[in-house]
Design an enzyme around this catalytic site. Structure first.
Site, short mmCIF file in Angstrom:
data_model
loop_
_atom_site.label_atom_id
_atom_site.label_comp_id
_atom_site.label_asym_id
_atom_site.label_seq_id
_atom_site.Cartn_x
_atom_site.Cartn_y
_atom_site.Cartn_z
N ASP A 40 44.44 39.44 39.29
CA ASP A 40 45.60 38.94 40.04
C ASP A 40 45.15 38.09 41.23
OD1 ASP A 40 48.24 38.66 40.71
OD2 ASP A 40 48.41 40.59 41.72
N LEU A 97 28.42 43.80 24.73
CA LEU A 97 29.75 43.90 25.34
C LEU A 97 30.85 43.48 24.36
CD1 LEU A 97 31.42 44.34 28.04
CD2 LEU A 97 31.21 41.88 28.35
N HIS A 100 43.55 29.05 38.25
CA HIS A 100 43.22 29.68 36.96
C HIS A 100 41.81 29.31 36.51
CE1 HIS A 100 47.12 31.43 36.41
NE2 HIS A 100 47.74 30.27 36.46
#
Lengths: 309, 250
Positions: free
Chosen positions: A88, A196, A105
């Site tokens: 956020d 991952l 972004h």
């Protein structure tokens, strides 16, 4: 210098009294509980010290050794297997700098890439990020168009280069075709990658997830695959979008920008996840914050439905 | 040979000085950290005391109408301390909270429901002992929730939904929406409102399985163990919540 200090403390020949030496070592490896640290896991001072240490003892990328973990005050056996993040603050970060939301972004994408590297490095198995919620469609049209047409496709293509397994969860039905195609390619190309597992939640909502699981169960009931009386919460667990993950439930949730809510993210899966709310905006998050969150997670007592572990 | 000895002496002296220097730097660093944590701890305690005694004016006018529904999650072991739970409820009622949801995973609070309500009723007209926070409001709505109202409730609602709508022989895939799920939860007796604020009392920073369907946009605040709860911390958490702006993903 900073690598000498712990060595000096660990050395048998040091002139420090053993109790003091042990205390200082525990303090630096974070095994002694600090009340203020418990209240606020990411303190500015500990961050500064961590960044100072990073500056003078660059740690290699790739998985770090057990010694390296211990030096950072982390225990390999207590490492969270699945870290969820709500990134956020991209737009606020851009606004504060007089930039467009798109620039925010883009800055966030870079930090998300860094987070993938940190997770690989510190031995986290799954990183899931809340990329776009079912409520985000009500944002300005230009921003949504940017995210759906170029941003997410770019993110997927960039992240494919990291050599990790990628999955996208969420309602893909109303995503643009080009994005759907990019998702299919990424999932297919990376499905055999080890290390991952990066999960992006796109057009996702916790309530949506529970509803779609219920819908799948309803279909199975209708087709006679399962009986009505067999329906229980375990069955819902098995139909959630996270069911394919090795560790479907996050151990740790990190939310940036100081907001104290989960905003409809993985409502079902976060039942026993530790929450770590960080005051920084997402593009400002760095490795020091991430390590501090891991350390804070390891320090706290864990409880899975009453079973202490 | 003398030169070798001199070099040896210099190196020894340098290493001793270096060791001592590093030793001092290390001690100084930890002194700073310890002092920092101590100062923060003291500051927090002082602030709580000032808030409790009403000396901090900024905490006087809390817009309590923003907290329409408050949820309190208590770790099941701590939930056995009924006196502490009652004290917390008194505090909340004295602030002006009208609707409270009490949750613990194992249903300890549900089992103590009668004792809690009785304890509240006893002090309904009296002033909270040892404080000047006024009388309790006439009516406080309490909801008692446990894990049985959480994930198992969703499964029961799903079951209810299938029996009512989809167990028929109608062709095609069942089309279930979020509002269908909400209605099914309501019909199955598990509806419950969405809390605006959720306070977690216990050693862990998680909501311990509070009904997932109900916390989409709930603010979650970890308050620490119940045994060391402070009125000042409670006021501070509620005050902070009233200043929060939510844009619900927009």
């Amino acid at each position: 210098m900073c690598s000498l200090l712990p060595k000096y403390l660990r050395s048998k020949t040091t002139t420090l009294p053993p109790q003091l030496r042990r205390y200082l070592l525990l303090r630096v490896t974070g095994d002694i509980e600090s009340p203020s640290l418990l209240k606020n896991p990411i303190m500015p001072l500990s961050n500064t010290i961590l960044m100072f240490r990073r500056q003078f003892c660059k740690l290699p990328f790739g998985v770090v050794s057990k010694e390296e973990l211990l030096r950072e005050g982390l225990q390999p056996e207590l490492m969270p297997k699945h870290v969820a993040i709500i990134p956020d603050g991209n737009r606020r970060w851009a606004k504060e700098r007089g930039l467009s939301p798109e620039k925010g972004h883009e800055a966030g994408k870079k930090v998300l890439g860094d987070l993938c590297r940190y997770c690989s490095k510190w031995g986290v198995k799954v990183l899931s990020a809340y990329a776009f919620s079912t409520e985000n469609w009500s944002r300005p049209k230009a921003e949504v168009t940017f995210l759906m047409t170029s941003y997410f496709e770019g993110l997927i293509h960039d992240f494919m280069r990291y050599g990790m397994k990628m999955s996208i969860i969420g309602d893909k039905s109303n995503l643009p075709n080009s994005l759907k195609e990019a998702i299919n390619i990424a999932e297919e190309t990376t499905k055999d990658n080890t290390g991952l597992h990066f999960v992006a939640a796109l057009n996702y909502g916790g309530r949506y997830d529970i509803t779609q699981a219920t819908k799948k169960i309803a279909t199975k009931v209708k087709d006679g695959v399962i009986q009505l009386e067999e329906i229980n919460d375990k069955l819902i667990d098995q139909e959630l979008e996270t069911k394919y993950l090795e560790y479907p439930n996050p151990d740790l949730l990190i939310r940036t920008s100081g907001e104290l809510r989960i905003s409809n993210y993985m409502l079902w899966q976060l039942a026993y996840s530790e929450f770590c709310f960080v005051d920084k905006l997402f593009p400002e998050l760095d490795e020091a914050d991430f390590v501090a969150a891991l350390r804070s997670f390891q320090r706290r007592q864990r409880s899975y439905g009453g079973n202490k572990i | 040979m003398d030169l070798g000895n001199e070099v040896q002496k210099i190196l020894t002296w340098t290493s001793v000085c270096g060791n001592f220097g590093l030793h001092l730097v290390w001690l100084f660093l930890h002194l700073i950290i310890n002092v920092w944590y101590s100062v923060l701890g003291i500051a927090r305690k002082v602030e709580n005391t000032l808030i409790s005694s009403g000396l901090l004016k900024s905490y006087h006018a809390i817009n309590i109408s923003k907290v329409r529904y408050l949820a309190v999650v208590i770790e099941s072991e701590e939930a056995r301390q009924t006196s502490k739970v009652l004290e917390l409820l008194h505090w909340l009622a004295s602030i002006g909270i009208k609707s409270i949801c009490l949750y613990d995973r194992e249903g300890v609070l549900k089992k103590s429901q009668e004792a809690i309500i009785e304890g509240l009723n006893k002090s309904q007209e009296s002033i909270i002992e040892g404080s000047d926070r006024g009388t309790l409001p006439e009516h406080v709505d309490l909801e008692f929730v446990s894990f049985a109202d959480s994930k198992p409730a969703v499964a029961k609602a799903a079951n209810f939904l299938f029996v009512k709508h989809y167990a028929s022989t109608k062709p095609g895939k069942p089309n279930i929406t979020e509002s269908d799920m909400s209605e099914a939860l309501q019909a199955a007796g598990y509806e419950g409102r969405e809390p605006d604020l959720l306070l977690v009392y216990g050693p862990v920073r998680c909501h311990m399985g509070f009904p997932a369907w109900r916390i989409r946009y709930t603010e979650i605040v970890h308050m620490g163990p119940l045994k060391s709860m402070k009125f000042g911390s409670l006021i501070k958490a509620i005050h902070k919540f009233t200043k929060v702006h939510q844009n619900y993903g927009q």
